[in-house]
Structures are given as structure tokens and as C-alpha cells.
Design a protein around this motif. Structure first.
Motif, PDB file in Angstrom:
ATOM      1  N   ARG B 113      96.664 106.621  45.808  1.00 46.14           N
ATOM      2  CA  ARG B 113      96.206 105.407  45.413  1.00 46.14           C
ATOM      3  C   ARG B 113      97.598 104.383  45.867  1.00 46.14           C
ATOM      4  O   ARG B 113      97.247 103.209  45.982  1.00 46.14           O
ATOM      5  N   ILE B 114      98.863 104.940  45.884  1.00 44.53           N
ATOM      6  CA  ILE B 114      99.769 103.982  46.055  1.00 44.53           C
ATOM      7  C   ILE B 114     100.069 103.519  47.493  1.00 44.53           C
ATOM      8  O   ILE B 114     100.586 102.627  48.029  1.00 44.53           O
ATOM      9  N   PHE B 115      99.593 104.478  48.657  1.00 47.67           N
ATOM     10  CA  PHE B 115      99.701 104.256  50.066  1.00 47.67           C
ATOM     11  C   PHE B 115      98.382 103.883  50.752  1.00 47.67           C
ATOM     12  O   PHE B 115      98.609 103.225  51.813  1.00 47.67           O
ATOM     13  N   ILE B 116      97.258 104.122  50.097  1.00 46.35           N
ATOM     14  CA  ILE B 116      96.177 104.022  51.058  1.00 46.35           C
ATOM     15  C   ILE B 116      95.052 102.742  50.602  1.00 46.35           C
ATOM     16  O   ILE B 116      94.937 102.570  49.370  1.00 46.35           O
ATOM     17  N   ASP B 117      95.193 101.735  51.345  1.00 41.97           N
ATOM     18  CA  ASP B 117      94.082 100.753  51.418  1.00 41.97           C
ATOM     19  C   ASP B 117      92.816 101.195  51.774  1.00 41.97           C
ATOM     20  O   ASP B 117      92.978 102.055  52.620  1.00 41.97           O
ATOM     21  N   PRO B 118      91.665 100.710  51.446  1.00 39.40           N
ATOM     22  CA  PRO B 118      90.448 101.011  52.038  1.00 39.40           C
ATOM     23  C   PRO B 118      90.491 101.149  53.789  1.00 39.40           C
ATOM     24  O   PRO B 118      90.938  99.999  54.123  1.00 39.40           O
ATOM     25  N   GLY B 119      90.196 102.255  54.114  1.00 41.25           N
ATOM     26  CA  GLY B 119      90.416 101.899  55.805  1.00 41.25           C
ATOM     27  C   GLY B 119      91.474 102.714  56.285  1.00 41.25           C
ATOM     28  O   GLY B 119      91.721 102.849  57.505  1.00 41.25           O
ATOM     29  N   SER B 120      92.616 102.709  55.441  1.00 40.60           N
ATOM     30  CA  SER B 120      93.896 103.151  56.126  1.00 40.60           C
ATOM     31  C   SER B 120      93.500 104.622  56.415  1.00 40.60           C
ATOM     32  O   SER B 120      92.891 105.635  55.935  1.00 40.60           O
ATOM     33  N   VAL B 121      94.421 105.309  57.340  1.00 39.95           N
ATOM     34  CA  VAL B 121      94.410 106.519  58.102  1.00 39.95           C
ATOM     35  C   VAL B 121      95.186 107.492  57.301  1.00 39.95           C
ATOM     36  O   VAL B 121      96.417 107.111  57.319  1.00 39.95           O
ATOM     37  N   VAL B 122      94.600 108.757  56.875  1.00 43.74           N
ATOM     38  CA  VAL B 122      95.487 109.680  56.475  1.00 43.74           C
ATOM     39  C   VAL B 122      95.492 110.997  57.391  1.00 43.74           C
ATOM     40  O   VAL B 122      94.210 111.088  57.676  1.00 43.74           O
ATOM     41  N   LEU B 123      96.272 111.235  58.280  1.00 40.68           N
ATOM     42  CA  LEU B 123      96.299 112.378  59.172  1.00 40.68           C
ATOM     43  C   LEU B 123      96.224 113.761  58.206  1.00 40.68           C
ATOM     44  O   LEU B 123      97.154 113.792  57.321  1.00 40.68           O
ATOM     45  N   VAL B 124      95.434 114.562  58.580  1.00 35.39           N
ATOM     46  CA  VAL B 124      95.325 115.788  57.841  1.00 35.39           C
ATOM     47  C   VAL B 124      95.032 116.843  58.968  1.00 35.39           C
ATOM     48  O   VAL B 124      94.503 116.591  59.958  1.00 35.39           O
ATOM     49  N   GLU B 125      95.326 118.106  58.697  1.00 34.97           N
ATOM     50  CA  GLU B 125      95.049 119.393  59.437  1.00 34.97           C
ATOM     51  C   GLU B 125      93.551 119.525  59.343  1.00 34.97           C
ATOM     52  O   GLU B 125      92.837 119.227  58.602  1.00 34.97           O
ATOM     53  N   LEU B 126      92.915 120.227  60.586  1.00 34.26           N
ATOM     54  CA  LEU B 126      91.658 120.680  60.383  1.00 34.26           C
ATOM     55  C   LEU B 126      91.693 122.268  60.501  1.00 34.26           C
ATOM     56  O   LEU B 126      92.187 122.827  61.545  1.00 34.26           O
ATOM     57  N   PRO B 127      91.530 122.767  59.589  1.00 32.00           N
ATOM     58  CA  PRO B 127      91.082 122.342  57.952  1.00 32.00           C
ATOM     59  C   PRO B 127      92.092 122.068  57.151  1.00 32.00           C
ATOM     60  O   PRO B 127      93.409 122.379  57.644  1.00 32.00           O
ATOM     61  N   THR B 128      91.950 121.567  55.970  1.00 30.21           N
ATOM     62  CA  THR B 128      92.956 121.287  55.115  1.00 30.21           C
ATOM     63  C   THR B 128      92.411 121.216  53.564  1.00 30.21           C
ATOM     64  O   THR B 128      91.123 121.324  53.481  1.00 30.21           O
ATOM     65  N   TYR B 129      93.216 121.171  52.524  1.00 34.17           N
ATOM     66  CA  TYR B 129      92.754 121.426  51.343  1.00 34.17           C
ATOM     67  C   TYR B 129      91.754 120.305  50.910  1.00 34.17           C
ATOM     68  O   TYR B 129      92.145 119.140  50.823  1.00 34.17           O
ATOM     69  N   THR B 130      90.619 120.959  50.319  1.00 37.50           N
ATOM     70  CA  THR B 130      89.421 120.075  49.834  1.00 37.50           C
ATOM     71  C   THR B 130      89.984 119.009  48.696  1.00 37.50           C
ATOM     72  O   THR B 130      89.394 117.961  48.631  1.00 37.50           O
ATOM     73  N   GLY B 131      90.695 119.408  47.972  1.00 41.14           N
ATOM     74  CA  GLY B 131      91.087 118.406  46.656  1.00 41.14           C
ATOM     75  C   GLY B 131      91.855 117.244  46.999  1.00 41.14           C
ATOM     76  O   GLY B 131      91.615 116.312  46.783  1.00 41.14           O
ATOM     77  N   ALA B 132      92.590 117.591  48.195  1.00 37.17           N
ATOM     78  CA  ALA B 132      93.410 116.284  48.897  1.00 37.17           C
ATOM     79  C   ALA B 132      92.159 115.545  49.545  1.00 37.17           C
ATOM     80  O   ALA B 132      92.517 114.200  49.728  1.00 37.17           O
ATOM     81  N   ILE B 133      91.121 116.073  50.294  1.00 40.53           N
ATOM     82  CA  ILE B 133      90.346 115.273  50.906  1.00 40.53           C
ATOM     83  C   ILE B 133      89.583 114.444  49.845  1.00 40.53           C
ATOM     84  O   ILE B 133      89.497 113.125  50.304  1.00 40.53           O
TER      85      ILE B 133
END
Lengths: 419, 419
Positions: B113-133
Motif C-alpha cells: 500500500r505504501i509503494f504501489i499506485d494502481p498500475g505500478s509494476v512489482v517485479l516478482v519471480e516466476l513462481p512466487t509466494y501467492t500471498g504476496a501476489i
């Protein structure tokens, strides 16, 4: 990196620190401070022996799932007990309508997130609970203030504001209201007005979020249980999202509250909660459940009501004796708060520094207004301090007020001389 | 009201139920189900006697603030102890950099919530933790997937994806990574790659969110404490937000985790937390603190590592013996998870129904991919079931797999005949 400003989201950039929490933080830094700031329950009323007994039995290892991750909806026996707790308040609810939350603040946060789009309107009273303001603002709501009269929200103004917002093309997410012993005013909405509020909501097709942390804490000298009948009790439309808490009646350290809402809304809150904290603490939920099941809560409520009523009386007497005509307030019929009006010349935001110098603190009225106003209002919580600390605190507050009045009189005399 | 669809926010309309929680919910409905689905710690490893002793002393009434609302930052002695816990991991942190959260899931939610605006990109691994997703999606992030190789995230692909997103005019909020025994793959990022990851982040000016719930649970036969040195330990730039938890090493029912981040970020998370749940449970925090202070945690860690290592070995042997060449996996060097690849013809989403019919369940690999792929991958948690249940569960899983292979063979034979 030295400057993180560009890293934060727009929502984060506009997040504001809670005025109550800020005042609460003073406690550790100012020795012998008497705080009328936070809505803390009285520590001396906690059921320590029962809590210890319950914790020991809950942790005896017989049920090892106590400390495992639990269902997001809540500990099942608690979820199934809540309809019974609600029935005593006149609300018919099934377990499918219940979700346990990590305190009422989480209920406000999740409710805000499932209903509010950036720019959606939330209708709130002027004044209203500051924790709701921040939760809804964090979801980027536009908060539209509605006037109060002596028995709470003014229905004519409510309709005017709603029509104005709709005419401006904005979407109304919901009306947020605290009908029982409102935070910060202590006002009680009359039963007749609750009915009209429901009718209004049906006519305008608006959801109502009803926040009821204080309903069980009515004062026998001013109100009865029947006066606190929730709006939700007469919600035949599935239009009311009701929230309540064990924080004021059991203890806030357990962080257990709940929402009762139509099943599709409860299901959506559950999904939002999965991503917010997975589940509420398992030990906390079981202790609260056992405290209820063993009858500890029911047995203690009359004493809680009596103690808080007594504290209110102590504060009212101290205010009358120390400040006389310089202060007025609507008589609280329950709850934790007294909403004080000081003379016009006293700005309660400006007064805080002087009050803290006198080792007393409160929350300035401005924290509860969404229209940016400041003025001579202050929320004084009588719930936590002892009777003698309440008396001493009001003496200190009175000294600060008189000093401030002297200073403003001197300033105005000086400016008269200059003119 | 019958239809609430129009009431929900856009964010709520796209919220998805957690696949892990959904699988977890099966437990109550399918008798004798063996679940490899949730990342639950083993109940038999909880320190019941110590928890009970600590709870009794914490609730003795000597410190009545135990059950009051507490500071949003966390119980002060715990906040001050965490730098010592972090120092053992190579991380230098001051209390100003610490904030206690209601489980790691809240840390993910607030960080999002403090870093993400709608449409901001978060880089994640393929695969990654579903709770983070789900947490980042609820903040309306666009999740951009980065390939892995045998020691975790592929740095070439990371740079390619970042450059692609930046070229498309999107803002990168942060990179999310689980370097120690990743959820779901169990992969361990090498120390050398961690250094290069930090250099890359500095070059591209990207924040790193490092999630480390499993670091203390390395397996002596495959890794050493030194291999788990967090990225944060070498973060001289103030570029890494580190999060860890007591859920896997003490117990998840207490809901106590924490974030270590540069002071301006920690301060922003604190403000977000005020509106999210005010504070984490007071009893929970004190129990966890005492468990640490009394040395219970330190004394138990070697046994925890040994037990989880043994369970992993039981699962690996059972898989090899029951499924032989039909299954492969990267050997987990710590943590709770085994990331199994089944034959191409087996779709693990489709297999679930058959597995449940055999009274065993897992999480399909698709839950961990942000690019929508499905396939023949499954996350098998070996942490919670006993050795004999692991063996029995793998037998059931093998039966389901063989049945599925028979069915797909029959279907493909039938379609060959039709063709």
C-alpha cells in the motif's frame, strides 16, 4: 538513498498520522502526564484472574490447533457464538454473515477497501471517529460531512449532502455512522431517527456502515439497553454492515472485533482479510470466546457500566467546578467520551502545547472534522484515568484554559491599543 | 438488496480468493484428508509448556498495560530486541527501522500500500509466494514475472523485464524476492547472486522487498547459516525492506512478524498500520518476546531444523519410491516446501479433484505464477504432517497421478482412434 519521497504511492503520500495516536505517544515522554486523549478502557476493570485461568486452559496442549494458522473467518466456535451475542442486541444473523477482524480498526479498513474507489464519497457525521476518517481516506475516499443535532445525524442535511454529491456525479460508497454514544460526541441517535435513517437509505439506495463499539456501555441514569438497539436490528433490506468489538468490554490487547453483514459482503471482506493478515490471532480469539462462554463478560457488564458512569460524573463535576461557565457539553449517556466546548477565543489545537506544559492532554476537536475546521472543541476521555486523576487532570486543564484566556485577552488588549 | 455487485470497489471486484486458503478449507469437509497444501509449521514442535508458563506470568496483573492498546510500532522491548535478532543474521538495524506487524501477511499488505499506485509494476519471480501476489494485486499492482534458474531469480531476465516495463512508461514500485528457501520452490539464492542483485538494484534505482520467513530453518545436510545471509545485511544504500516472522519458528497463532526498513519507510508503514489495525496484539507480542528472551527460541531452533529436514527426507523418499521417474524436484535446502514437477500430461489444477477423491491435497503450481500459466507443477508442504502421514499422503498422491495418467492415456488413445 536519502530521499524516499518519490518511492511512495499517492495514497501513502497523503496518509496522515492519527491525532489520537500522536497524543498517546506523549505519555512516555512527559512525566506524570494525565491523558484524556485515547479511548482506552480502564485497566483496573480487566478480568485478570479469569484471563489467566482461560489462557492456561487454552494452552494446555489438548487442542494443538490453538496456535496454528486459523480460518480467515475466525475461530469457528466464536463465529457461531456471535449470532447469540447479536441476538441479545436484536440482530438476527447467521454465521455466514459473520467475520472476525483484528480489532474494529481492521473492520473499518477492510470495509473501506471493498466499497471505496478513489474519489468515492463516504458520508460521515461532523464530527466523526478519526480512525474511520483515516481508514476511508487511505482508500482514497472523498469524505462528505453531515451536520448533527442533539440526537445525532441531521437527516435533512444528510439528504442535502447526498443529493449534492450525486448531482456532482460522484458515487456514494456508504454512510458511516456511530449511533450509540458516538465517538467523539457521546451522542445517542434516537430509535425513531434510526428508523428514518433506514427509510432514507432505502429511498436513496445507500449502504450504511454501523459502528457500535460502545452500545453495551450505556449509563443507567440516562439510557437503557433498549435505547441502543442497533440500526442493523431493523435492516430487512440487507443494507447495513454492522461492526462491534470486544476491545471496550473484554480488553483491546486481544484485538478481536467482528462484522455482521449480508453474506456476499461478508465473503468479500473475508477475501480482503486473507491478503491483509490471513487470520486474527488464535489465542486471542479463544480467550475472548471462553470469557464469553463462561459468562465472565455478562457478569462484568453491569460493573463496567457503573464504573464508567461514575467516572463520567467525576469528570462532569470537576469541569463544572473548575471551569464553570467556560465549558459546556452534551451529557454522555454511555461510552467513553465527553465532547467539551470551550470559549470561542480558545483554539483547542493551539491549547495543546499549554495543556501539555500543565501535564494534561486531550484530542483537539479538529481531528474529528472532515471539513478542515478548527475551533474550541475537545474530546475528553474519562474512561481510563482514576477518579482522582480525572479531578487532577481537569484542574490542570482549567489552569491551561485560564492561562490561554489571559494570553488571548492580553493579545487582544495590545492590538486594541495598537489600533 | 439481492445484488451487491455494484456496491463493490474496482479493487474488490478483482480480489481473488487465496488458493492456499481454499485448499486449507477442504480439511474440515473431507474426512481423513492429508494436506500438503498450507505452509503450516508442525504442531508437535510448539513449546506448549513454555508458552503456558510465559502466558501465566505475562497475565499476572503486575503490568496492567499488557492488555491495553499498545504502540503501533510494537511492544517496546520487542522492538528493541529485534535489532539483536537481526544482528545474528548480519543485519545492522536500529529500533527506528523496526515495525512489528500482525503476521508477515500484514507486512506484505502495508508494504504494497505504501509503494504501489494502481498500475505500478512489482517485479516478482516466476513462481512466487501467492500471498504476496494477492496483497500486491489488491493494491492494484501490475505484476511482472521474472524467470528463475537453479539458484533463484535470473538476473539477465530481471534486467530485461525491468527495461521493458520502464520503456512502456510504467513505474516500478519494487522487486519482491524470497532469497531463503523460496515459497514455493524451496530455492536458495547464492550469496554471490545476492551481491549482484544489490548492484543491479542500485544501478536501476529499484527498491527490494526481501521476505525471509524461513531463513533460520536451513537443513544442515545442504546449507549452513552463512548461506542464508539476507540481502539486507549488505544493503549500504537503504534500498532493502526486510521482513521476517515468528510464525514458522514460534507459532503462527500469535500473529507476530516484523519489518526492518530505512526510517522514512518504517515511519510510513507505521502510519499505514495505524489505520489498518492500530496495533498488533499485546499478549501475543509479549509471549513471543519472552520466548526469545528466555532463550526458548534459540534452544529449539536446532531441533526444528532437524525435524523439518527429516520430514523433507521422508517426503523425498516416498516420492522416489511411489512415483519414481514420474516426478522430479529441486532438493530443498531448508524451509517447508518441495516443488514437484509431474509428467507434462498431468495438469495439476485438473488433478486436484482426483487427489481429493484420494484424500490428499496440495497447491497447484498455477497459484504461484503471475503470467496465468498452468502446468504440471505442485507445491507439496512437508512441514505439518507426521512422517507416516507424509508417506501415506504420497501413496495417495501417486495413486491419483497414475489414475490421471491412465485417463489421459485413454483419452489420447481414443482421440488417436477418432483421428
Amino acid at each position: 538513498m536519502n530521499d524516499y519521497t518519490g518511492c511512495f504511492s499517492r495514497a501513502a503520500s497523503t496518509m496522515q498520522e492519527s491525532a489520537i495516536r500522536k497524543m498517546g505517544g506523549l505519555g512516555g515522554r512527559v512525566p506524570d502526564l494525565i491523558s484524556f486523549a485515547p479511548g482506552f478502557p480502564a485497566l483496573e476493570l480487566f478480568a485478570w484472574d479469569e484471563f489467566r485461568d482461560v489462557a492456561t486452559s487454552v494452552l494446555d496442549g489438548a487442542d494443538p490447533t490453538v496456535l496454528q494458522y486459523g480460518p480467515t473467518r475466525g475461530y469457528r466456535p466464536l463465529v457461531e457464538a456471535l449470532p447469540e451475542i447479536l441476538a441479545a442486541r436484536g440482530i438476527a444473523a447467521t454465521p455466514e454473515e459473520i467475520i472476525v477482524t483484528t480489532g474494529s480498526q481492521q473492520a473499518l479498513d477492510l470495509t473501506g477497501r471493498i466499497f471505496i474507489d478513489p474519489g468515492s464519497v463516504v458520508l460521515v457525521e461532523l464530527p466523526t471517529y478519526t480512525g474511520a476518517i483515516t481508514a476511508f481516506r487511505n482508500a482514497q475516499a472523498t469524505l462528505a460531512g453531515v451536520r448533527q443535532d442533539a440526537d445525532g445525524i441531521d437527516l435533512d442535511d444528510l439528504d442535502r449532502v447526498a443529493v449534492r454529491e450525486l448531482a456532482a456525479g460522484r458515487r456514494i460508497a456508504f454512510l458511516y455512522v456511530v449511533p450509540n454514544f458516538q465517538n467523539p460526541t457521546g451522542l445517542l441517535i434516537s430509535l425513531e431517527k434510526r428508523q428514518r435513517l433506514l427509510e432514507w437509505a432505502a429511498r436513496r439506495n445507500v449502504l450504511i456502515v454501523e459502528d457500535d463499539p460502545y452500545g453495551a456501555l450505556y449509563f443507567d441514569d440516562a439510557a437503557a439497553a433498549g435505547d441502543t438497539r442497533p440500526i442493523k436490528a431493523d435492516d430487512r433490506d440487507g443494507r447495513v454492515v454492522y461492526m462491534s468489538s470486544f476491545s471496550k468490554t473484554v480488553a483491546p490487547g486481544f484485538r478481536v472485533a467482528w462484522v455482521a453483514a449480508p453474506p456476499p459482503i461478508a465473503a468479500k471482506i473475508e477475501i480482503a482479510k486473507q491478503a491483509a493478515d490471513l487470520c486474527t490471532g488464535g489465542l486471542d480469539q479463544r480467550i475472548v470466546y471462553e470469557v464469553w462462554k463462561r459468562g465472565v463478560l455478562a457478569r462484568r457488564l453491569p460493573a463496567l457500566r457503573r464504573e464508567y458512569q461514575d467516572k463520567r460524573r467525576v469528570m462532569e463535576r470537576a469541569l463544572a467546578s473548575e471551569l464553570g461557565d467556560l465549558v459546556s457539553w452534551p451529557a454522555p449517556k454511555g461510552g467513553f467520551f465527553l465532547w467539551a466546548t470551550l470559549p470561542d477565543r480558545v483554539n483547542t489545537d493551539a491549547l495543546i502545547a499549554r495543556a501539555v506544559a500543565h501535564r494534561v492532554v486531550y484530542v483537539a476537536g479538529s481531528a474529528f472534522y472532515v471539513d478542515g475546521r478548527t475551533g474550541s472543541l475537545a474530546r475528553l476521555s474519562f474512561s481510563a484515568p482514576s477518579a482522582s486523576r480525572i479531578e487532577e487532570g481537569i484542574r490542570r486543564l482549567a489552569a491551561a484554559v485560564r492561562e490561554e484566556l489571559g494570553a488571548t485577552a492580553a493579545v487582544s488588549a495590545a492590538s486594541s491599543r495598537r489600533a
